[in-house]
Design a protein around this motif. Structure first.
Motif, mmCIF file in Angstrom:
data_model
loop_
_atom_site.group_PDB
_atom_site.id
_atom_site.type_symbol
_atom_site.label_atom_id
_atom_site.label_comp_id
_atom_site.label_asym_id
_atom_site.label_seq_id
_atom_site.Cartn_x
_atom_site.Cartn_y
_atom_site.Cartn_z
ATOM 1 N N TRP A 1 0.844 -1.200 0.000
ATOM 2 C CA TRP A 1 0.000 0.000 0.000
ATOM 3 C C TRP A 1 0.868 1.234 0.000
ATOM 4 O O TRP A 1 2.063 1.181 0.319
ATOM 5 N N SER A 2 0.291 2.363 -0.383
ATOM 6 C CA SER A 2 1.072 3.574 -0.628
ATOM 7 C C SER A 2 1.167 4.498 0.574
ATOM 8 O O SER A 2 1.842 5.524 0.500
ATOM 9 N N TYR A 3 0.509 4.160 1.689
ATOM 10 C CA TYR A 3 0.459 5.071 2.823
ATOM 11 C C TYR A 3 1.323 4.619 4.005
ATOM 12 O O TYR A 3 1.163 5.136 5.109
ATOM 13 N N LYS A 4 2.234 3.724 3.798
ATOM 14 C CA LYS A 4 2.968 3.150 4.930
ATOM 15 C C LYS A 4 3.857 4.158 5.660
ATOM 16 O O LYS A 4 4.171 3.966 6.840
ATOM 17 N N THR A 5 4.247 5.240 4.995
ATOM 18 C CA THR A 5 5.059 6.264 5.670
ATOM 19 C C THR A 5 4.372 7.624 5.696
ATOM 20 O O THR A 5 4.999 8.637 6.016
ATOM 21 N N GLU A 6 3.081 7.665 5.373
ATOM 22 C CA GLU A 6 2.338 8.925 5.438
ATOM 23 C C GLU A 6 2.028 9.290 6.896
ATOM 24 O O GLU A 6 1.918 8.415 7.761
ATOM 25 N N CYS A 7 1.872 10.586 7.155
ATOM 26 C CA CYS A 7 1.616 11.052 8.514
ATOM 27 C C CYS A 7 0.164 10.792 8.917
ATOM 28 O O CYS A 7 -0.752 10.948 8.115
ATOM 29 N N CYS A 8 -0.034 10.405 10.176
ATOM 30 C CA CYS A 8 -1.380 10.196 10.707
ATOM 31 C C CYS A 8 -1.972 11.493 11.270
ATOM 32 O O CYS A 8 -3.103 11.516 11.743
ATOM 33 N N GLY A 9 -1.176 12.554 11.241
ATOM 34 C CA GLY A 9 -1.627 13.833 11.786
ATOM 35 C C GLY A 9 -1.042 14.156 13.145
ATOM 36 O O GLY A 9 -1.076 15.302 13.594
ATOM 37 N N GLY A 10 -0.500 13.129 13.824
ATOM 38 C CA GLY A 10 0.115 13.362 15.125
ATOM 39 C C GLY A 10 -0.826 14.073 16.086
ATOM 40 O O GLY A 10 -2.002 13.741 16.214
ATOM 41 N N SER A 11 -0.331 15.107 16.731
ATOM 42 C CA SER A 11 -1.117 15.843 17.724
ATOM 43 C C SER A 11 -2.139 16.781 17.105
ATOM 44 O O SER A 11 -2.902 17.424 17.822
ATOM 45 N N LEU A 12 -2.192 16.846 15.768
ATOM 46 C CA LEU A 12 -3.227 17.650 15.120
ATOM 47 C C LEU A 12 -4.623 17.132 15.452
ATOM 48 O O LEU A 12 -5.593 17.881 15.411
ATOM 49 N N ALA A 13 -4.712 15.858 15.784
ATOM 50 C CA ALA A 13 -6.005 15.291 16.149
ATOM 51 C C ALA A 13 -6.587 15.996 17.368
ATOM 52 O O ALA A 13 -7.804 16.028 17.561
ATOM 53 N N THR A 14 -5.701 16.596 18.179
ATOM 54 C CA THR A 14 -6.142 17.368 19.343
ATOM 55 C C THR A 14 -6.169 18.864 19.044
ATOM 56 O O THR A 14 -7.133 19.558 19.358
ATOM 57 N N ALA A 15 -5.099 19.369 18.412
ATOM 58 C CA ALA A 15 -4.983 20.810 18.171
ATOM 59 C C ALA A 15 -5.876 21.300 17.042
ATOM 60 O O ALA A 15 -6.453 22.393 17.121
ATOM 61 N N ARG A 16 -5.958 20.523 15.965
ATOM 62 C CA ARG A 16 -6.813 20.851 14.820
ATOM 63 C C ARG A 16 -7.549 19.583 14.417
ATOM 64 O O ARG A 16 -7.155 18.891 13.481
ATOM 65 N N THR A 17 -8.597 19.279 15.155
ATOM 66 C CA THR A 17 -9.307 18.017 14.970
ATOM 67 C C THR A 17 -9.795 17.839 13.540
ATOM 68 O O THR A 17 -9.759 16.722 12.995
ATOM 69 N N ASP A 18 -10.239 18.907 12.897
ATOM 70 C CA ASP A 18 -10.747 18.795 11.528
ATOM 71 C C ASP A 18 -9.687 18.268 10.572
ATOM 72 O O ASP A 18 -9.949 17.407 9.725
ATOM 73 N N ILE A 19 -8.450 18.758 10.737
ATOM 74 C CA ILE A 19 -7.340 18.305 9.889
ATOM 75 C C ILE A 19 -6.880 16.915 10.321
ATOM 76 O O ILE A 19 -6.686 16.022 9.494
ATOM 77 N N GLY A 20 -6.696 16.736 11.624
ATOM 78 C CA GLY A 20 -6.190 15.474 12.142
ATOM 79 C C GLY A 20 -7.074 14.291 11.794
ATOM 80 O O GLY A 20 -6.590 13.242 11.347
ATOM 81 N N VAL A 21 -8.381 14.447 11.969
ATOM 82 C CA VAL A 21 -9.311 13.351 11.686
ATOM 83 C C VAL A 21 -9.295 13.005 10.200
ATOM 84 O O VAL A 21 -9.373 11.828 9.819
ATOM 85 N N ARG A 22 -9.165 14.015 9.363
ATOM 86 C CA ARG A 22 -9.092 13.761 7.920
ATOM 87 C C ARG A 22 -7.846 12.958 7.564
ATOM 88 O O ARG A 22 -7.911 12.027 6.739
ATOM 89 N N MET A 23 -6.712 13.264 8.190
ATOM 90 C CA MET A 23 -5.470 12.534 7.919
ATOM 91 C C MET A 23 -5.552 11.098 8.441
ATOM 92 O O MET A 23 -5.083 10.155 7.788
ATOM 93 N N ILE A 24 -6.154 10.925 9.605
ATOM 94 C CA ILE A 24 -6.343 9.585 10.156
ATOM 95 C C ILE A 24 -7.198 8.740 9.213
ATOM 96 O O ILE A 24 -6.877 7.578 8.921
ATOM 97 N N TYR A 25 -8.278 9.331 8.724
ATOM 98 C CA TYR A 25 -9.165 8.604 7.823
ATOM 99 C C TYR A 25 -8.433 8.153 6.561
ATOM 100 O O TYR A 25 -8.635 7.021 6.075
ATOM 101 N N GLN A 26 -7.575 8.999 6.030
ATOM 102 C CA GLN A 26 -6.864 8.645 4.808
ATOM 103 C C GLN A 26 -5.980 7.414 5.008
ATOM 104 O O GLN A 26 -5.905 6.533 4.142
ATOM 105 N N VAL A 27 -5.305 7.342 6.149
ATOM 106 C CA VAL A 27 -4.474 6.169 6.439
ATOM 107 C C VAL A 27 -5.353 4.915 6.543
ATOM 108 O O VAL A 27 -5.062 3.874 5.930
ATOM 109 N N LEU A 28 -6.433 5.023 7.301
ATOM 110 C CA LEU A 28 -7.333 3.888 7.481
ATOM 111 C C LEU A 28 -7.954 3.448 6.155
ATOM 112 O O LEU A 28 -8.026 2.246 5.852
#
Length: 299
Positions: free
Chosen positions: A184-211
Protein backbone atom coordinates in the motif's frame (compact mmCIF):
# COMPACT_ATOMS: atom_id res chain seq x y z
CA UNK A 1 21.90 -10.07 24.19
CA UNK A 2 21.42 -7.14 26.54
CA UNK A 3 20.16 -3.61 25.89
CA UNK A 4 19.42 -0.56 27.94
CA UNK A 5 15.67 -0.07 27.62
CA UNK A 6 14.12 3.35 27.21
CA UNK A 7 10.30 3.01 27.31
CA UNK A 8 9.48 6.72 27.17
CA UNK A 9 6.45 8.49 28.58
CA UNK A 10 3.74 7.03 26.35
CA UNK A 11 4.59 3.46 27.33
CA UNK A 12 3.93 4.42 30.95
CA UNK A 13 0.44 5.68 30.09
CA UNK A 14 -1.55 5.43 26.85
CA UNK A 15 0.70 2.73 25.37
CA UNK A 16 0.99 0.38 28.33
CA UNK A 17 0.18 -2.59 26.12
CA UNK A 18 3.19 -1.76 23.94
CA UNK A 19 5.47 -1.80 26.99
CA UNK A 20 3.83 -4.98 28.25
CA UNK A 21 4.14 -6.89 24.97
CA UNK A 22 7.65 -5.59 24.20
CA UNK A 23 9.02 -6.89 27.49
CA UNK A 24 7.20 -10.17 27.03
CA UNK A 25 8.56 -10.98 23.58
CA UNK A 26 12.05 -9.78 24.50
CA UNK A 27 12.15 -12.14 27.46
CA UNK A 28 10.83 -14.98 25.33
CA UNK A 29 13.51 -14.44 22.69
CA UNK A 30 16.39 -14.12 25.14
CA UNK A 31 16.83 -10.35 24.98
CA UNK A 32 17.63 -8.83 28.38
CA UNK A 33 16.21 -5.33 28.84
CA UNK A 34 17.83 -3.17 31.51
CA UNK A 35 15.41 -0.30 32.02
CA UNK A 36 17.38 2.91 32.40
CA UNK A 37 17.00 3.96 36.05
CA UNK A 38 15.26 7.30 36.57
CA UNK A 39 14.95 7.85 32.84
CA UNK A 40 13.38 11.17 31.89
CA UNK A 41 11.26 12.49 29.04
CA UNK A 42 13.12 12.84 25.74
CA UNK A 43 11.23 16.02 24.84
CA UNK A 44 9.19 14.60 21.98
CA UNK A 45 7.25 16.03 20.39
CA UNK A 46 7.48 19.64 21.55
CA UNK A 47 11.06 20.35 22.65
CA UNK A 48 12.65 20.59 19.20
CA UNK A 49 10.08 23.23 18.25
CA UNK A 50 10.95 25.39 21.24
CA UNK A 51 14.63 25.01 22.17
CA UNK A 52 17.13 23.16 19.99
CA UNK A 53 19.72 22.68 22.72
CA UNK A 54 17.12 21.42 25.19
CA UNK A 55 15.82 18.98 22.57
CA UNK A 56 19.29 17.41 22.47
CA UNK A 57 20.10 17.55 26.18
CA UNK A 58 16.90 15.80 27.28
CA UNK A 59 17.52 12.57 25.33
CA UNK A 60 21.30 12.80 25.85
CA UNK A 61 20.87 12.40 29.61
CA UNK A 62 19.22 9.02 29.09
CA UNK A 63 21.83 7.96 26.56
CA UNK A 64 24.60 8.92 28.97
CA UNK A 65 23.13 6.69 31.68
CA UNK A 66 23.13 3.77 29.25
CA UNK A 67 26.62 4.62 27.98
CA UNK A 68 27.96 4.41 31.54
CA UNK A 69 26.77 0.78 31.55
CA UNK A 70 28.33 0.08 28.16
CA UNK A 71 24.94 -0.65 26.60
CA UNK A 72 23.22 0.22 23.35
CA UNK A 73 19.67 1.51 23.82
CA UNK A 74 16.50 -0.21 22.59
CA UNK A 75 13.61 2.22 22.07
CA UNK A 76 10.05 1.09 21.24
CA UNK A 77 8.52 4.52 20.57
CA UNK A 78 9.20 5.91 17.09
CA UNK A 79 9.22 9.53 18.31
CA UNK A 80 11.59 8.77 21.20
CA UNK A 81 13.83 6.78 18.86
CA UNK A 82 14.01 9.73 16.48
CA UNK A 83 14.92 12.20 19.23
CA UNK A 84 17.54 9.95 20.85
CA UNK A 85 19.15 9.36 17.46
CA UNK A 86 19.23 13.13 16.87
CA UNK A 87 21.06 13.69 20.15
CA UNK A 88 23.47 10.86 19.45
CA UNK A 89 24.30 12.24 15.99
CA UNK A 90 24.75 15.81 17.27
CA UNK A 91 27.20 14.78 19.99
CA UNK A 92 29.09 12.38 17.77
CA UNK A 93 29.47 15.00 15.06
CA UNK A 94 30.74 17.93 17.14
CA UNK A 95 33.23 18.07 19.98
CA UNK A 96 31.91 21.46 21.06
CA UNK A 97 28.36 20.11 21.16
CA UNK A 98 29.60 17.13 23.15
CA UNK A 99 31.15 19.43 25.72
CA UNK A 100 28.07 21.65 25.89
CA UNK A 101 25.67 18.75 26.30
CA UNK A 102 27.85 17.07 28.92
CA UNK A 103 27.93 20.29 30.92
CA UNK A 104 24.15 20.72 30.73
CA UNK A 105 23.32 17.17 31.82
CA UNK A 106 26.06 17.08 34.47
CA UNK A 107 27.75 13.92 33.22
CA UNK A 108 30.07 12.91 30.42
CA UNK A 109 28.43 11.70 27.23
CA UNK A 110 30.50 10.76 24.18
CA UNK A 111 27.91 8.88 22.06
CA UNK A 112 29.92 5.67 22.06
CA UNK A 113 26.72 3.63 22.31
CA UNK A 114 23.96 3.33 19.72
CA UNK A 115 20.22 3.91 19.80
CA UNK A 116 18.19 1.20 18.07
CA UNK A 117 14.49 1.04 17.33
CA UNK A 118 12.93 -1.93 19.10
CA UNK A 119 11.68 -3.14 15.70
CA UNK A 120 15.28 -3.14 14.45
CA UNK A 121 16.43 -5.03 17.55
CA UNK A 122 13.83 -7.74 16.98
CA UNK A 123 14.19 -8.14 13.21
CA UNK A 124 17.89 -7.48 12.68
CA UNK A 125 19.22 -8.22 16.18
CA UNK A 126 17.31 -11.34 17.17
CA UNK A 127 16.69 -12.25 13.53
CA UNK A 128 13.69 -13.37 11.53
CA UNK A 129 14.76 -17.00 11.46
CA UNK A 130 14.92 -17.28 15.25
CA UNK A 131 11.56 -15.55 15.57
CA UNK A 132 10.03 -17.84 12.93
CA UNK A 133 11.32 -20.91 14.77
CA UNK A 134 9.43 -19.82 17.90
CA UNK A 135 6.06 -19.28 16.19
CA UNK A 136 3.39 -21.66 17.53
CA UNK A 137 0.30 -19.75 16.37
CA UNK A 138 0.98 -18.49 12.84
CA UNK A 139 -1.02 -15.48 11.70
CA UNK A 140 -2.49 -17.76 9.02
CA UNK A 141 -2.32 -15.44 6.06
CA UNK A 142 -3.88 -12.54 7.98
CA UNK A 143 -3.65 -9.51 5.69
CA UNK A 144 -1.94 -6.67 7.51
CA UNK A 145 -0.77 -3.19 6.56
CA UNK A 146 2.64 -2.33 8.03
CA UNK A 147 2.42 1.33 9.03
CA UNK A 148 5.76 3.01 9.78
CA UNK A 149 4.54 6.59 9.99
CA UNK A 150 6.77 9.68 9.83
CA UNK A 151 9.45 9.23 12.45
CA UNK A 152 10.58 5.61 12.46
CA UNK A 153 12.47 5.73 9.16
CA UNK A 154 12.93 9.47 8.60
CA UNK A 155 15.16 11.32 8.19
CA UNK A 156 17.31 8.48 6.81
CA UNK A 157 20.58 10.08 7.93
CA UNK A 158 19.35 9.65 11.52
CA UNK A 159 17.23 6.50 11.52
CA UNK A 160 19.44 4.52 9.13
CA UNK A 161 17.91 1.04 9.38
CA UNK A 162 15.35 0.95 6.55
CA UNK A 163 14.32 2.65 3.33
CA UNK A 164 12.62 6.00 4.12
CA UNK A 165 10.08 5.70 1.28
CA UNK A 166 9.42 1.97 1.09
CA UNK A 167 10.53 0.40 4.38
CA UNK A 168 10.17 -3.37 4.65
CA UNK A 169 11.38 -4.37 8.13
CA UNK A 170 7.89 -4.68 9.60
CA UNK A 171 6.57 -6.29 6.40
CA UNK A 172 9.19 -9.03 6.69
CA UNK A 173 8.32 -9.54 10.35
CA UNK A 174 4.63 -9.95 9.48
CA UNK A 175 5.58 -12.60 6.94
CA UNK A 176 7.82 -14.40 9.44
CA UNK A 177 4.85 -14.58 11.81
CA UNK A 178 2.75 -16.23 9.09
CA UNK A 179 0.80 -13.15 8.01
CA UNK A 180 0.57 -11.41 4.67
CA UNK A 181 1.91 -7.86 4.40
CA UNK A 182 -0.23 -5.95 1.92
CA UNK A 183 1.30 -3.53 -0.53
CA UNK A 184 0.00 0.00 0.00
CA UNK A 185 1.07 3.57 -0.63
CA UNK A 186 0.46 5.07 2.82
CA UNK A 187 2.97 3.15 4.93
CA UNK A 188 5.06 6.26 5.67
CA UNK A 189 2.34 8.93 5.44
CA UNK A 190 1.62 11.05 8.51
CA UNK A 191 -1.38 10.20 10.71
CA UNK A 192 -1.63 13.83 11.79
CA UNK A 193 0.11 13.36 15.13
CA UNK A 194 -1.12 15.84 17.72
CA UNK A 195 -3.23 17.65 15.12
CA UNK A 196 -6.01 15.29 16.15
CA UNK A 197 -6.14 17.37 19.34
CA UNK A 198 -4.98 20.81 18.17
CA UNK A 199 -6.81 20.85 14.82
CA UNK A 200 -9.31 18.02 14.97
CA UNK A 201 -10.75 18.79 11.53
CA UNK A 202 -7.34 18.30 9.89
CA UNK A 203 -6.19 15.47 12.14
CA UNK A 204 -9.31 13.35 11.69
CA UNK A 205 -9.09 13.76 7.92
CA UNK A 206 -5.47 12.53 7.92
CA UNK A 207 -6.34 9.58 10.16
CA UNK A 208 -9.16 8.60 7.82
CA UNK A 209 -6.86 8.65 4.81
CA UNK A 210 -4.47 6.17 6.44
CA UNK A 211 -7.33 3.89 7.48
CA UNK A 212 -9.06 4.06 4.11
CA UNK A 213 -5.94 3.28 2.11
CA UNK A 214 -5.19 0.29 4.35
CA UNK A 215 -8.73 -1.00 3.91
CA UNK A 216 -8.68 -0.43 0.15
CA UNK A 217 -5.42 -2.40 -0.05
CA UNK A 218 -7.26 -5.36 1.47
CA UNK A 219 -5.80 -5.10 4.98
CA UNK A 220 -7.66 -6.72 7.86
CA UNK A 221 -5.61 -4.75 10.38
CA UNK A 222 -2.82 -2.19 10.69
CA UNK A 223 0.50 -2.78 12.46
CA UNK A 224 2.52 0.07 13.94
CA UNK A 225 5.52 0.87 16.14
CA UNK A 226 4.41 4.34 17.26
CA UNK A 227 2.21 5.05 20.32
CA UNK A 228 0.78 8.24 18.81
CA UNK A 229 0.00 6.57 15.48
CA UNK A 230 -1.64 3.73 17.38
CA UNK A 231 -3.69 6.10 19.53
CA UNK A 232 -4.93 8.07 16.54
CA UNK A 233 -5.83 5.05 14.43
CA UNK A 234 -7.41 3.08 17.27
CA UNK A 235 -9.06 5.62 19.58
CA UNK A 236 -10.16 8.04 16.84
CA UNK A 237 -11.11 5.44 14.25
CA UNK A 238 -14.85 5.65 14.84
CA UNK A 239 -14.73 9.44 14.69
CA UNK A 240 -12.71 9.38 11.47
CA UNK A 241 -14.99 6.82 9.85
CA UNK A 242 -18.16 8.59 10.95
CA UNK A 243 -16.92 11.84 9.42
CA UNK A 244 -17.21 10.06 6.06
CA UNK A 245 -20.39 8.18 6.87
CA UNK A 246 -18.61 4.86 7.23
CA UNK A 247 -17.84 2.10 9.72
CA UNK A 248 -14.39 0.55 9.48
CA UNK A 249 -13.79 -1.76 12.48
CA UNK A 250 -10.15 -2.14 11.46
CA UNK A 251 -8.03 -3.51 14.35
CA UNK A 252 -4.75 -1.74 15.11
CA UNK A 253 -1.81 -3.66 16.54
CA UNK A 254 1.61 -2.94 17.94
CA UNK A 255 4.01 -5.26 16.15
CA UNK A 256 5.03 -6.66 19.54
CA UNK A 257 1.44 -7.72 20.25
CA UNK A 258 1.32 -9.74 17.03
CA UNK A 259 4.67 -11.28 17.90
CA UNK A 260 3.26 -12.24 21.28
CA UNK A 261 0.18 -13.84 19.71
CA UNK A 262 2.31 -15.82 17.26
CA UNK A 263 4.61 -16.92 20.09
CA UNK A 264 1.58 -18.26 21.93
CA UNK A 265 0.70 -15.68 24.58
CA UNK A 266 -2.83 -14.80 25.62
CA UNK A 267 -4.43 -11.63 24.18
CA UNK A 268 -5.25 -10.37 27.67
CA UNK A 269 -1.64 -10.72 28.82
CA UNK A 270 -0.49 -8.77 25.76
CA UNK A 271 -3.00 -5.96 26.33
CA UNK A 272 -5.14 -6.58 23.23
CA UNK A 273 -8.35 -6.47 25.23
CA UNK A 274 -7.73 -2.80 26.08
CA UNK A 275 -7.95 -1.63 22.46
CA UNK A 276 -10.83 0.59 21.35
CA UNK A 277 -11.24 -1.61 18.28
CA UNK A 278 -11.15 -5.07 19.83
CA UNK A 279 -8.99 -7.35 17.64
CA UNK A 280 -9.79 -10.58 19.53
CA UNK A 281 -12.99 -11.48 17.60
CA UNK A 282 -11.11 -11.24 14.29
CA UNK A 283 -8.25 -13.39 15.61
CA UNK A 284 -10.76 -15.96 16.82
CA UNK A 285 -12.66 -15.89 13.54
CA UNK A 286 -9.43 -16.57 11.67
CA UNK A 287 -8.74 -19.43 14.14
CA UNK A 288 -5.37 -17.92 15.02
CA UNK A 289 -6.04 -18.37 18.74
CA UNK A 290 -6.65 -22.12 18.46
CA UNK A 291 -4.31 -24.84 19.78
CA UNK A 292 -1.59 -25.35 20.79
CA UNK A 293 -2.50 -24.14 24.25
CA UNK A 294 -1.97 -20.45 24.90
CA UNK A 295 0.96 -19.50 27.10
CA UNK A 296 0.16 -17.46 30.17
CA UNK A 297 2.46 -14.68 31.22
CA UNK A 298 4.25 -15.17 34.50
CA UNK A 299 6.32 -12.52 36.20
Amino acid sequence: MKYAYYPGCSLEATAKEYNQSAKMVARHLGVELWEIPEWSCCGATAAHNNDHLLSLALPARNLALAEAEGLDVAVPCAACFNRLRAAEAAVRGSESMRATISEIIGRDYRATNKTRAFLDVMVNGVGLEKIKEQVVKPLAGLKLAAYYGCLLVRPPELTAFDDPEDPMTMDHLIQALGGEAVSWSYKTECCGGSLATARTDIGVRMIYQVLRHARDAGAEGIVTACPLCFLNLDMRQNQAAASHGEQLNLPIFYFTELMGIALGYAPKDLGLTTHFVNPVPMLKAREILRHPATRRETA
